[in-house]
Scaffold this motif. Structure first.
Motif, PDB file in Angstrom:
ATOM      1  N   TYR A 305       0.845  -1.202   0.000  1.00 49.31           N
ATOM      2  CA  TYR A 305       0.000   0.000   0.000  1.00 49.31           C
ATOM      3  C   TYR A 305       0.878   1.249   0.000  1.00 49.31           C
ATOM      4  CZ  TYR A 305      -3.606  -3.314   1.425  1.00 49.31           C
ATOM      5  OH  TYR A 305      -4.488  -4.355   1.470  1.00 49.31           O
ATOM      6  N   ALA A 306       0.278   2.375  -0.364  1.00 47.26           N
ATOM      7  CA  ALA A 306       0.986   3.657  -0.260  1.00 47.26           C
ATOM      8  C   ALA A 306      -0.011   4.718   0.172  1.00 47.26           C
ATOM      9  CB  ALA A 306       1.642   4.043  -1.582  1.00 47.26           C
ATOM     10  N   ALA A 307       0.457   5.662   1.004  1.00 49.56           N
ATOM     11  CA  ALA A 307      -0.438   6.707   1.504  1.00 49.56           C
ATOM     12  C   ALA A 307       0.366   7.932   1.888  1.00 49.56           C
ATOM     13  CB  ALA A 307      -1.230   6.202   2.715  1.00 49.56           C
ATOM     14  N   GLY A 308      -0.347   9.057   1.972  1.00 51.63           N
ATOM     15  CA  GLY A 308       0.277  10.314   2.387  1.00 51.63           C
ATOM     16  C   GLY A 308       0.908  11.026   1.211  1.00 51.63           C
ATOM     17  N   ASP A 309       1.926  11.830   1.505  1.00 55.38           N
ATOM     18  CA  ASP A 309       2.513  12.695   0.482  1.00 55.38           C
ATOM     19  C   ASP A 309       3.197  11.942  -0.648  1.00 55.38           C
ATOM     20  OD1 ASP A 309       1.653  14.692   2.126  1.00 55.38           O
ATOM     21  OD2 ASP A 309       3.640  15.480   2.623  1.00 55.38           O
ATOM     22  N   VAL A 310       3.395  10.629  -0.482  1.00 49.15           N
ATOM     23  CA  VAL A 310       4.064   9.852  -1.534  1.00 49.15           C
ATOM     24  C   VAL A 310       3.071   9.263  -2.542  1.00 49.15           C
ATOM     25  CG1 VAL A 310       4.060   7.561  -0.430  1.00 49.15           C
ATOM     26  CG2 VAL A 310       6.010   8.242  -1.854  1.00 49.15           C
ATOM     27  N   ALA A 311       1.765   9.333  -2.226  1.00 53.46           N
ATOM     28  CA  ALA A 311       0.783   8.600  -3.036  1.00 53.46           C
ATOM     29  C   ALA A 311      -0.206   9.534  -3.727  1.00 53.46           C
ATOM     30  CB  ALA A 311       0.021   7.609  -2.159  1.00 53.46           C
ATOM     31  N   GLU A 312      -0.788   9.025  -4.797  1.00 52.93           N
ATOM     32  CA  GLU A 312      -1.856   9.747  -5.487  1.00 52.93           C
ATOM     33  C   GLU A 312      -3.192   9.502  -4.781  1.00 52.93           C
ATOM     34  OE1 GLU A 312      -1.650   8.116  -9.436  1.00 52.93           O
ATOM     35  OE2 GLU A 312      -0.208   9.658 -10.089  1.00 52.93           O
ATOM     36  N   LEU A 313      -4.187  10.309  -5.156  1.00 54.03           N
ATOM     37  CA  LEU A 313      -5.568  10.103  -4.711  1.00 54.03           C
ATOM     38  C   LEU A 313      -6.484  10.530  -5.850  1.00 54.03           C
ATOM     39  CD1 LEU A 313      -5.494  11.451  -1.026  1.00 54.03           C
ATOM     40  CD2 LEU A 313      -6.138   9.138  -1.698  1.00 54.03           C
ATOM     41  N   LYS A 314      -7.772  10.250  -5.721  1.00 51.62           N
ATOM     42  CA  LYS A 314      -8.741  10.681  -6.736  1.00 51.62           C
ATOM     43  C   LYS A 314      -9.327  12.038  -6.348  1.00 51.62           C
ATOM     44  CE  LYS A 314      -9.189   6.918  -9.415  1.00 51.62           C
ATOM     45  NZ  LYS A 314      -8.244   6.926 -10.544  1.00 51.62           N
ATOM     46  N   GLN A 315      -9.497  12.897  -7.351  1.00 51.81           N
ATOM     47  CA  GLN A 315     -10.102  14.210  -7.157  1.00 51.81           C
ATOM     48  C   GLN A 315     -11.620  14.064  -7.211  1.00 51.81           C
ATOM     49  OE1 GLN A 315     -11.604  17.044  -7.966  1.00 51.81           O
ATOM     50  NE2 GLN A 315     -10.282  18.586  -7.021  1.00 51.81           N
ATOM     51  N   ILE A 316     -12.325  14.669  -6.252  1.00 55.03           N
ATOM     52  CA  ILE A 316     -13.761  14.403  -6.144  1.00 55.03           C
ATOM     53  C   ILE A 316     -14.577  15.056  -7.255  1.00 55.03           C
ATOM     54  CG2 ILE A 316     -14.333  16.337  -4.569  1.00 55.03           C
ATOM     55  CD1 ILE A 316     -16.026  14.040  -3.076  1.00 55.03           C
ATOM     56  N   VAL A 317     -14.111  16.166  -7.802  1.00 53.17           N
ATOM     57  CA  VAL A 317     -14.893  16.869  -8.826  1.00 53.17           C
ATOM     58  C   VAL A 317     -14.685  16.242 -10.198  1.00 53.17           C
ATOM     59  CG1 VAL A 317     -15.253  19.062 -10.031  1.00 53.17           C
ATOM     60  CG2 VAL A 317     -14.828  19.048  -7.554  1.00 53.17           C
ATOM     61  N   THR A 318     -13.420  16.002 -10.539  1.00 52.60           N
ATOM     62  CA  THR A 318     -13.111  15.535 -11.896  1.00 52.60           C
ATOM     63  C   THR A 318     -13.000  14.017 -11.975  1.00 52.60           C
ATOM     64  OG1 THR A 318     -10.748  15.623 -11.479  1.00 52.60           O
ATOM     65  CG2 THR A 318     -11.784  17.643 -12.328  1.00 52.60           C
ATOM     66  N   GLY A 319     -12.816  13.377 -10.830  1.00 57.00           N
ATOM     67  CA  GLY A 319     -12.583  11.937 -10.839  1.00 57.00           C
ATOM     68  C   GLY A 319     -11.178  11.578 -11.274  1.00 57.00           C
ATOM     69  N   GLU A 320     -10.384  12.599 -11.630  1.00 54.06           N
ATOM     70  CA  GLU A 320      -9.038  12.321 -12.119  1.00 54.06           C
ATOM     71  C   GLU A 320      -8.089  11.989 -10.964  1.00 54.06           C
ATOM     72  OE1 GLU A 320      -7.968  16.079 -13.968  1.00 54.06           O
ATOM     73  OE2 GLU A 320      -7.828  17.056 -12.023  1.00 54.06           O
ATOM     74  N   THR A 321      -6.981  11.391 -11.317  1.00 52.22           N
ATOM     75  CA  THR A 321      -5.941  11.101 -10.355  1.00 52.22           C
ATOM     76  C   THR A 321      -5.166  12.376 -10.083  1.00 52.22           C
ATOM     77  OG1 THR A 321      -5.767   8.835 -11.072  1.00 52.22           O
ATOM     78  CG2 THR A 321      -3.823   9.779 -10.044  1.00 52.22           C
ATOM     79  N   THR A 322      -4.907  12.646  -8.807  1.00 55.13           N
ATOM     80  CA  THR A 322      -4.203  13.879  -8.488  1.00 55.13           C
ATOM     81  C   THR A 322      -3.173  13.605  -7.404  1.00 55.13           C
ATOM     82  OG1 THR A 322      -4.513  16.215  -7.894  1.00 55.13           O
ATOM     83  CG2 THR A 322      -5.861  14.618  -6.723  1.00 55.13           C
ATOM     84  N   TRP A 323      -2.258  14.517  -7.252  1.00 50.17           N
ATOM     85  CA  TRP A 323      -1.296  14.425  -6.156  1.00 50.17           C
ATOM     86  C   TRP A 323      -1.515  15.657  -5.299  1.00 50.17           C
ATOM     87  CZ3 TRP A 323       3.796  16.918  -5.308  1.00 50.17           C
ATOM     88  CH2 TRP A 323       4.448  16.376  -4.188  1.00 50.17           C
ATOM     89  N   SER A 324      -2.063  15.453  -4.105  1.00 54.32           N
ATOM     90  CA  SER A 324      -2.485  16.540  -3.248  1.00 54.32           C
ATOM     91  C   SER A 324      -1.910  16.310  -1.863  1.00 54.32           C
ATOM     92  CB  SER A 324      -4.022  16.557  -3.212  1.00 54.32           C
ATOM     93  OG  SER A 324      -4.485  17.505  -2.290  1.00 54.32           O
ATOM     94  N   PRO A 325      -0.642  16.686  -1.674  1.00 50.94           N
ATOM     95  CA  PRO A 325       0.057  16.339  -0.430  1.00 50.94           C
ATOM     96  C   PRO A 325      -0.374  17.225   0.733  1.00 50.94           C
ATOM     97  CG  PRO A 325       1.521  17.587  -1.864  1.00 50.94           C
ATOM     98  CD  PRO A 325       0.204  17.458  -2.589  1.00 50.94           C
ATOM     99  N   LEU A 326      -1.491  16.896   1.371  1.00 52.62           N
ATOM    100  CA  LEU A 326      -2.026  17.690   2.472  1.00 52.62           C
ATOM    101  C   LEU A 326      -2.306  16.790   3.670  1.00 52.62           C
ATOM    102  CD1 LEU A 326      -4.399  19.894   0.316  1.00 52.62           C
ATOM    103  CD2 LEU A 326      -2.444  20.741   1.629  1.00 52.62           C
ATOM    104  N   GLY A 327      -2.453  17.416   4.828  1.00 50.37           N
ATOM    105  CA  GLY A 327      -2.496  16.681   6.087  1.00 50.37           C
ATOM    106  C   GLY A 327      -3.688  15.760   6.269  1.00 50.37           C
TER     107      GLY A 327
END
Lengths: 475, 475
Positions: A305-327
């Motif tokens: 698994y990967a999580a936090g500032d090293v990993a991608e997540l999905k953006q809720i509006v666009t559904g696209e993959t994003t990198w959003s390194p926030l707490g």
């Protein structure tokens, strides 16, 4: 007896995962390897430690190593993971010059991110800084503190590395003139911190506005507040190099040869995920350069698994993959993975890329997609309106202007994003917009929300409702 | 040429309707009959005028009569409507002792509400007050102001009635001890206002808690703050009568004959809709006693509408008809009716009964359905949890406890209501919960919202998210 759940990285995502896993699954071991000596520290708090609002370095630590161990987590500090073998489910760890192998049943990569420096001459001088982590924070605070007030126990926090950094910079003459390169989060927050030490602050920003992610209205308001506070802004300006004499910083050179003599430079031009450990593995990165994961935070390798500032997540509006390194997304994803590994599959959630920031007396916030080109790329037809309304009833003392920007899709009316700025409780109002985004509301639906009204706290029409009403009228 | 759109009542709902109608439909007349001389005033601001935070009575007026006329609205002040004939579409109006008939094409009843007095002996004495409208506010502020500082121009605002009230009470010796009967909005806000004038304040409340609509956690926090500020609370206490000597107030008698000598009494036990005008008409009231309306604010008579404190609305959580006399729903419903009458059918919207209130340093908010018996009556199986979390990162100066209560349906997880209280930006956080309610979110969905985090404004897990997490864990 199976092998333990192994976590690489002892900060937000890693420790959230370990703690949640421990509560869900008391039988099996969880081991956290952290390459540094500090764990569980509030990265976002470092500007306020440097400014002096937070006195001790230790105050930034939310859990001590003892707290973590008392939770039943096997924490190994000063342990660097140097290799991952996903075929044998084994990692290689180096501690104190000794290398050993360690088996895992499941692995979480939570190695975070690091600040990038500018690819310019002089960037490696002693008084040229980036800000990511406690050694950087200690160095800056120690450098700013007058020698008479310097206290290495507070500023170094008792750990060997930070204490030696504190002693090195605490012995130096405090800087009088500081250049900041970059006008994003770090640049804006640090302009406030340096000003609090009565430094002359020059902020250099390559784009024409500060904080581009917050939109033009916020960028303009922050710029005007920074100027009023005495910060010299150099917008739309390229920094070329830093000059030195005998290893000592002299000038910052910018805009085709202009020179300014400075005592220190802070480079805040961005961060990058720490993915180097994965180079020799089959674990895949996404298009953003961070680790690609599915909705449970799992990489392409089943038990990794990967999580936090090293990993991608999905953006809720666009559904696209994003990198959003926030707490918050880091904590949430870590916690979800802890639950999943512990036997309760839990999704890591989407991000709206909601953020807040303080700049002197102003608070601001942003959420969702504000940029038209990004909205268009996701198939929307964006329209944006900005309004200014009072933060309280006009007759009530302390009312301040609150400027709200909303972006929506012209065809469907769907809310795509928003930002706001103001001096009176503005930042927390972003949560109204973030929640409306999370619900997939249209601007018309947002306009109908029954928000609170009381003269000391909000006018009859909350500024967010005023913005929704105006934008809805344009659809 | 058809007859005009006629509005009875020149405050929030009436003037919102007239203004919106005027913009939508410039051709036909709109006439507003107001029985008093003040229009468009901020009722919710009166406690702050009495306290002295708002200096002039005129500051509470958001639009002057001239502003209103410049909008193209035919405003008739000091015109009392005494009868409505819905068969002939004609009202009877009395001005200056003269009665005349006036025809309408559509009629909006926006007659508001009035404070109810206690059915006890002595309630009609000169220094026994209720608070609803500017004459009451003027009387109280003038009474509290030391004669040397008294200025009838400010406190009377220039209108004949309020100026004569100001002169009457301004000539009196200011009160030293005041009893408040009722511990709802008015009672709590006025305890703060009276304390600001250094009065000894005694608050009598029949239920065992203050502010029952905000739930027990808020009621307890407010009680403790009032006590700390020197207010003497008499909870679970019945007031029996007020005694007099030669028409002068002497004692408040309570709890089986206990007596307290007081100089003034404020009765804040509730308000009632002004529906007397409808008694002889076929316009129907609802079960709450306010005017029954459909989703467009129309009464059972086709061209007659009602809005504001005199009308019912639908509750967003239960779908039931409710009477929620608050500022935003009044403005919104008035505006919708103005649009509908102007040719753009617009629904008046639902209410979540969201409210905010300030009590000394505390801010609090509530929204939705918190009461278990009410939730059960609507077919839900309610569960409630209360948590306390920090308002900012723990290490950041100024962090204060924020107490959040959430109620949900155990079967579906649907969020039903929430409340919160705290000393640092607590009240505006209610909007997050109100927006989640408006979206019909479950508690699990609320927990997943990507809310903002920045050390000066919010901890990583916003207090609302902490509450959602805890309650979701109990479902």
């Amino acid at each position: 007896m199976t092998d333990p759940f192994v976590v690489i990285g002892g900060d937000a995502a890693g420790l959230s995962a370990a703690s949640k896993y421990r509560r869900e699954s008391p039988a099996r071991d969880v081991v956290v390897f952290e390459q540094g000596s500090w764990v569980s520290y509030a990265h976002c708090g470092t500007p306020y430690f440097i400014k002096g609002d937070v006195e001790h370095l230790r105050d930034l630590q939310s859990l001590s190593p003892r707290d973590i161990e008392e939770r039943g987590i096997d924490l190994r500090r000063d342990h660097e993971v140097t290799a991952i073998d996903t075929k044998s489910d084994v990692i290689t760890v180096v501690n104190n010059g000794e290398s050993f192998e360690y088996p895992y049943e499941e692995l979480l990569i939570a190695t975070g991110a690091r600040a990038i420096s500018a690819p310019i001459e002089g960037a490696d001088l002693d008084t040229v800084f980036t800000l990511h982590g406690l050694p950087d924070a200690t160095a800056l605070r120690s450098f700013l503190t007058p020698p008479a007030e310097f206290d290495s126990a507070n500023l170094g926090g008792g750990a060997a590395l930070t204490t030696s950094v504190a002693e090195q910079y605490g012995a130096m003459q405090p800087p009088e003139t500081i250049a900041i390169v970059g006008g994003g989060y770090v640049g804006v927050e640090m302009a406030e911190a340096f000003s609090a030490w009565d430094c002359a602050v020059h902020l250099f920003q390559r784009p024409e506005r500060l904080l581009p992610a917050f939109g033009t209205a916020v960028g303009d308001a922050i710029a005007s507040t920074l100027k009023k506070a005495g910060v010299t802004l150099h917008l739309n300006e390229e920094v070329e190099r830093l000059t030195e004499t005998d290893g000592q910083l002299d000038d910052i050179v910018y805009g085709g040869g202009n020179r300014l003599n400075v005592d220190a430079v802070l480079i805040g031009i961005g961060i990058r995920p720490n993915v180097e450990l994965l180079t020799e593995t089959s674990i895949e990165l996404g298009t953003t350069g961070a680790v690609a994961v599915d909705e449970y935070g799992q990489t392409n390798v089943e038990n990794v698994y990967a999580a936090g500032d090293v990993a991608e997540l999905k953006q809720i509006v666009t559904g696209e993959t994003t990198w959003s390194p926030l707490g918050l997304p880091a904590n949430r994803a870590g916690r979800a993975i802890g639950a999943t590994v512990g036997g309760s599959p839990t999704q890591v959630g989407h991000v709206a890329e909601t953020a807040m920031l303080k700049a002197f007396e102003l608070g601001c916030g942003r959420t969702g997609v504000l940029e038209h080109d990004r909205a268009e790329a996701a198939g929307f037809d964006p329209i944006t309106k900005t309004i200014t309304a009072g933060s309280r009833s006009g007759y009530y003392p302390g009312a301040e202007e609150t400027t709200v920007t909303l972006t929506a899709d012209q065809k469907s009316g769907q809310l795509l994003g928003g930002s706001l700025v103001g001096a009176d409780r503005a930042a927390v109002r972003i949560n109204t917009i973030a929640t409306a985004l999370g619900a997939g509301m249209t601007v018309g639906e947002l306009e109908q929300q029954d928000l609170g009204y009381a003269p000391p706290f909000s006018p009859v029409w909350d500024p967010v409702l005023v913005a929704a009403k105006v934008l809805n009228g344009k659809l």
